[in-house]
Design a protein around this motif. Structure first.
Motif, short mmCIF file in Angstrom:
data_model
loop_
_atom_site.label_atom_id
_atom_site.label_comp_id
_atom_site.label_asym_id
_atom_site.label_seq_id
_atom_site.Cartn_x
_atom_site.Cartn_y
_atom_site.Cartn_z
N LEU A 67 0.84 -1.20 0.00
CA LEU A 67 0.00 0.00 0.00
C LEU A 67 0.87 1.25 0.00
O LEU A 67 0.62 2.19 -0.76
CB LEU A 67 -0.93 0.00 1.22
CG LEU A 67 -1.75 1.27 1.44
CD1 LEU A 67 -2.68 1.54 0.27
CD2 LEU A 67 -2.52 1.18 2.74
N SER A 68 1.91 1.27 0.81
CA SER A 68 2.81 2.41 0.87
C SER A 68 3.45 2.67 -0.49
O SER A 68 3.51 3.82 -0.96
CB SER A 68 3.88 2.15 1.93
OG SER A 68 4.82 3.19 1.94
N LYS A 69 3.92 1.62 -1.15
CA LYS A 69 4.53 1.77 -2.47
C LYS A 69 3.52 2.28 -3.50
O LYS A 69 3.83 3.14 -4.32
CB LYS A 69 5.13 0.44 -2.93
CG LYS A 69 6.38 0.06 -2.18
CD LYS A 69 6.89 -1.30 -2.63
CE LYS A 69 8.06 -1.73 -1.77
NZ LYS A 69 8.51 -3.08 -2.11
N GLN A 70 2.30 1.72 -3.46
CA GLN A 70 1.26 2.17 -4.39
C GLN A 70 0.93 3.64 -4.19
O GLN A 70 0.77 4.39 -5.15
CB GLN A 70 0.00 1.32 -4.24
CG GLN A 70 0.16 -0.10 -4.72
CD GLN A 70 -1.04 -0.96 -4.34
OE1 GLN A 70 -1.76 -0.67 -3.38
NE2 GLN A 70 -1.22 -2.05 -5.09
N LEU A 71 0.84 4.07 -2.93
CA LEU A 71 0.56 5.47 -2.63
C LEU A 71 1.69 6.37 -3.12
O LEU A 71 1.45 7.42 -3.73
CB LEU A 71 0.34 5.66 -1.13
CG LEU A 71 -0.99 5.18 -0.59
CD1 LEU A 71 -0.98 5.17 0.94
CD2 LEU A 71 -2.13 6.04 -1.11
N SER A 76 3.15 10.49 -6.66
CA SER A 76 4.25 11.14 -7.38
C SER A 76 3.85 11.45 -8.83
O SER A 76 4.40 12.36 -9.44
CB SER A 76 5.51 10.26 -7.37
OG SER A 76 5.31 9.10 -8.15
N ARG A 77 2.85 10.73 -9.34
CA ARG A 77 2.36 10.99 -10.70
C ARG A 77 1.22 12.01 -10.68
O ARG A 77 0.61 12.26 -11.71
CB ARG A 77 1.88 9.70 -11.34
CG ARG A 77 3.00 8.78 -11.74
CD ARG A 77 2.49 7.66 -12.60
NE ARG A 77 1.57 6.80 -11.89
CZ ARG A 77 1.84 5.57 -11.49
NH1 ARG A 77 3.02 5.06 -11.72
NH2 ARG A 77 0.94 4.85 -10.84
N GLY A 78 0.87 12.52 -9.54
CA GLY A 78 -0.20 13.50 -9.46
C GLY A 78 -1.57 12.90 -9.32
O GLY A 78 -2.57 13.50 -9.69
N GLY A 79 -1.67 11.70 -8.79
CA GLY A 79 -2.99 11.10 -8.55
C GLY A 79 -3.34 10.07 -9.59
O GLY A 79 -2.95 8.94 -9.50
N ASN A 80 -4.06 10.48 -10.60
CA ASN A 80 -4.54 9.51 -11.60
C ASN A 80 -3.40 9.13 -12.47
O ASN A 80 -3.15 9.05 -13.47
CB ASN A 80 -5.71 10.09 -12.38
CG ASN A 80 -6.88 10.36 -11.45
OD1 ASN A 80 -6.92 9.88 -10.33
ND2 ASN A 80 -7.82 11.13 -11.89
#
Length: 80
Positions: A67-71, A76-80
């Motif tokens: 979950l931490s990595k996914q967040l 870092s990509r700005g959400g979507n």
């Protein structure tokens, strides 16, 4: 499940509400991570502040790491 098996589909036999949180706390124990989410309750100037717990998520530590990595990647990509 073997690592080459496709992920099981998500099902939702009962409606699970999306909850908006204004804050979180994380507790880590031996093999479990617990995320506590709250909202700041609106108040009058004369009242004490209140943070009302709205959800608790408990997960094994390997799931919390994913979950931490996914967040981190998603934010870092700005959400979507």
């Amino acid at each position: 499940m073997a690592t080459h098996d496709p992920a099981a589909p998500l099902t939702e036999p009962e409606i699970v509400h999306c909850l908006f949180s204004t804050g979180t706390a994380v507790e880590i124990t031996a093999h479990v991570a617990r995320i506590i989410a709250w909202v700041d309750v609106p108040r009058l100037e004369t009242e004490m502040p209140e943070r009302r717990v709205i959800a608790r998520l408990v997960m094994p530590d390997d799931v919390a790491r994913r979950l931490s990595k996914q967040l981190q990647r998603g934010l870092s990509r700005g959400g979507n």
